[in-house]
Design an enzyme around this catalytic site. Structure first.
Site, short mmCIF file in Angstrom:
data_model
loop_
_atom_site.label_atom_id
_atom_site.label_comp_id
_atom_site.label_asym_id
_atom_site.label_seq_id
_atom_site.Cartn_x
_atom_site.Cartn_y
_atom_site.Cartn_z
N SER A 99 8.25 -29.92 -87.91
CA SER A 99 7.64 -30.69 -88.63
C SER A 99 7.21 -30.77 -89.69
O SER A 99 7.64 -30.22 -90.75
CB SER A 99 5.69 -29.73 -88.27
OG SER A 99 4.94 -30.62 -89.37
N LYS B 247 5.72 -25.28 -81.77
CA LYS B 247 5.12 -26.31 -82.67
C LYS B 247 4.16 -27.36 -82.13
O LYS B 247 3.26 -28.23 -82.63
CB LYS B 247 6.54 -27.55 -82.10
CG LYS B 247 6.04 -28.94 -82.58
CD LYS B 247 6.24 -29.12 -84.48
CE LYS B 247 5.34 -29.72 -84.85
NZ LYS B 247 5.61 -31.39 -84.44
N HIS C 291 1.06 -25.68 -83.05
CA HIS C 291 1.07 -26.68 -85.08
C HIS C 291 0.54 -28.13 -84.36
O HIS C 291 -1.26 -27.78 -85.94
CB HIS C 291 2.21 -26.46 -84.80
CG HIS C 291 2.48 -26.83 -86.69
ND1 HIS C 291 2.23 -28.82 -86.49
CD2 HIS C 291 2.40 -27.43 -87.66
CE1 HIS C 291 2.19 -29.36 -87.67
NE2 HIS C 291 2.34 -28.70 -88.47
N ASN C 292 0.24 -28.76 -83.65
CA ASN C 292 -0.14 -30.46 -83.25
C ASN C 292 -1.37 -29.71 -83.06
O ASN C 292 -2.29 -30.42 -83.73
CB ASN C 292 1.19 -30.62 -82.74
CG ASN C 292 1.44 -31.85 -83.36
OD1 ASN C 292 2.57 -30.72 -84.41
ND2 ASN C 292 2.29 -32.74 -83.04
N GLU D 69 -2.94 -29.01 -86.00
CA GLU D 69 -3.37 -29.58 -86.90
C GLU D 69 -4.33 -30.86 -86.25
O GLU D 69 -5.06 -31.33 -87.23
CB GLU D 69 -1.37 -30.89 -87.02
CG GLU D 69 -2.06 -31.33 -87.56
CD GLU D 69 -0.12 -33.36 -87.15
OE1 GLU D 69 -0.15 -32.03 -87.61
OE2 GLU D 69 -0.64 -33.54 -86.53
#
Ligand code: 6PG
Length: 393
Positions: A55, A109, A112-113, A116
Site C-alpha cells: 500500500s 491488504k 487495509h482497503n 480505507e
C-alpha cells in the site's frame, strides 16, 4: 501485473524459466483465495509464491510503501532484507512484516482497503455535513481539515482531504466540479464478503461500499431528488466552532468503530485460516507508507500490545476511554444529520455498531421467538438450560 487472470498467465510463463526454490512475488491486489490456490498449485513444481500486499500509491512506490507479506516464512526470510530496505519507515522501523502462510498478506491488504473505504466514506460524510448542513465553502472546509490534521485525527487521508478541498479550478473549487460518482476496483467489496463469510459485523465497510454503489446511480438519484423534494429541518447550530469540535469528535469515534471492525475481521480470519496474524504488528506497519497511515495506528499498536487478550479494539483500555470521551459527539452529529436529511451511512453504522456491541440485553430474543414460531428453529432460555420449542399459542 493486474490482479486476476493475467497473474495466472504470468506464473505459467515464469514456470517455464524458473528453477526449484525460486520465488515468485505477486505484489498486486490479488484476491487472497487466488493466492491460496496458486500457492497450492505451485507446490509440486518446487517454486515458491509470496503473496504480498503493498500500500502507498505513487508516493509509496517512490519513497517506500507498507508491505504485508504472505507465504512460507522461510521464503520471507530470503527476501526480508530487500523488502525492509524499500519499505517505509516509522521512526526507523520498517513498515514490512510477515503476516502468515499463503494468502495471509493479501488478506491483510484487502482489509487495509476495506478500512480505507470506511475512512474515506466517513470523511466524505463529515464534509457533506459542513457543505450541505453548515453551508461552508470548500476553501473553508479545507482549513478545518488542515487544523484537524494537527490533532487526534492526524493522518494522510485527513491531510490530503485538506489539500484536495483547497484546489481551485479558475474561480471555483475543483472538488465542486468533480462528478459525485465514485469508482471501485473490488477490494472493498471483497472485504465485506469475507467479513460476512466469517460472521463478523463490518458495517462501516458495508455502508462505504453501498455508498459507492449508490453514488454510481447518478441519473436515478436525480429523479429521486425531484420525487422527494421535501423540506427538512435546518441543522441546529448554536455556534459553528462548537459544531466543528463535535464533528471532529464524531469522526474520531466513528474511526475507532471502523478499525475495531477491521481488526475483528483480521482476528476471526486468523483463527479460521490458522495464520496467527500479528494484530499489533499489522497496526504498526500501517503507521507509515500506506494510504490509511496515521498517528491513530500508533495508538492501536500500543493498545493491542498492552491488552493483547482483548477480543475487540473497543475493549482495550485506551479505546474505552476514547469512546467514552467521543461517543456523545458521534451521537449528536448522526442525530442532527438525520433530522436534516443528510445521508451519513458510515457514521450511523459506526454508532449503531457501538450501541449494539455495548448492549447486554438485545432484541434477538424476539427474532429467535419468531424463528421458532414459523420454522420450529428452537430457542434457549435465560432462566434454565436446554433447547426449547413452542409455547406461543
Ligand atoms: C493502496 C490503495 C491501492 C488502490 C486501491 C483503490 O493501499 O495503495 O488502496 O491499493 O488505490 O485499490 O481502491 P478502489 O479503486 O477500489 O477505490
Amino acid at each position: 501485473v493486474k490482479a486476476g487472470e493475467a497473474v495466472d498467465e504470468q506464473i505459467r510463463a515464469l514456470c517455464e524459466v524458473l528453477q526449484r526454490d525460486d520465488i515468485i512475488i505477486d505484489a498486486g491486489n490479488a484476491n487472497f483465495h487466488d493466492t491460496v490456490r496458486r500457492d497450492a498449485e505451485l507446490q509440486d513444481s518446487g517454486l515458491r509464491l509470496i503473496g504480498m500486499g503493498i500500500s502507498g500509491g505513487e508516493e509509496g512506490a517512490r519513497h517506500g510503501p507498507s508491505i504485508m507479506v504472505g507465504g512460507p516464512e522461510s521464503s520471507y526470510k530470503r527476501v526480508e532484507k530487500v523488502l525492509t530496505a524499500i519499505a517505509a519507515k516509522y521512526k526507523g522501523e520498517p513498515c514490512c512484516a510477515w503476516m502468515g502462510n499463503d494468502g495471509a498478506g493479501h488478506f491483510v491488504k484487502m482489509i487495509h482497503n476495506g478500512i480505507e473505504y470506511a475512512d474515506m466514506q466517513m470523511i466524505a460524510e463529515i464534509y457533506g455535513i459542513m457543505r450541505d448542513g453548515l453551508g461552508m465553502k470548500a476553501q473553508e472546509i479545507s482549513k478545518v481539515f488542515a487544523k484537524w490534521n494537527g490533532g487526534q485525527l492526524k493522518s494522510y487521508l485527513i491531510e490530503i482531504t485538506g489539500i484536495v478541498l483547497a484546489a481551485q479550478d479558475g474561480r471555483h473549487a475543483l472538488v465542486d466540479k468533480v462528478l459525485d460518482r465514485a469508482g471501485q476496483k473490488g477490494t472493498g467489496k471483497w472485504s465485506v464478503i469475507e467479513a460476512q463469510d466469517l460472521s463478523v459485523a463490518a458495517t462501516t465497510m458495508e455502508s462505504a461500499v453501498a455508498a459507492r454503489i449508490l453514488s454510481s446511480m447518478k441519473d436515478e438519484r436525480k429523479k429521486a431528488a425531484k420525487a422527494y423534494a421535501i423540506r427538512l429541518a435546518k441543522l441546529k447550530v448554536k455556534s459553528r466552532p462548537a459544531m466543528l469540535k463535535q464533528l471532529e469528535g464524531a469522526l474520531y469515534a466513528a474511526k475507532v468503530c471502523a478499525y475495531a471492525q477491521g481488526f475483528a475481521v483480521l482476528s476471526k480470519a486468523s483463527a479460521e485460516h490458522q495464520w496467527n496474524l500479528p494484530l499489533a504488528t499489522i497496526a504498526s506497519i500501517w503507521r507509515e507508507g500506506c494510504i490509511i497511515r496515521s498517528q491513530f495506528l500508533d495508538k492501536i499498536t500500543v493498545a493491542f500490545a498492552k491488552d493483547s487478550g482483548a477480543p475487540n479494539l473497543l475493549l482495550t483500555s485506551y479505546f474505552r476511554k476514547a469512546m467514552r470521551d467521543n461517543h456523545a459527539a458521534l451521537r449528536a452529529m448522526v442525530a442532527e444529520a438525520a433530522r436534516g436529511g443528510l445521508a451519513v451511512p458510515a457514521l450511523a453504522a459506526a454508532l449503531t455498531y457501538f450501541d449494539s456491541y455495548r448492549t447486554a440485553n438485545g432484541t434477538a430474543n424476539l427474532i429467535q421467538a419468531q424463528r421458532d414460531f414459523f420454522g420450529a428453529h428452537t430457542y434457549e432460555r435465560v432462566d434454565k438450560p436446554g433447547v426449547f420449542h413452542g409455547g406461543w399459542s
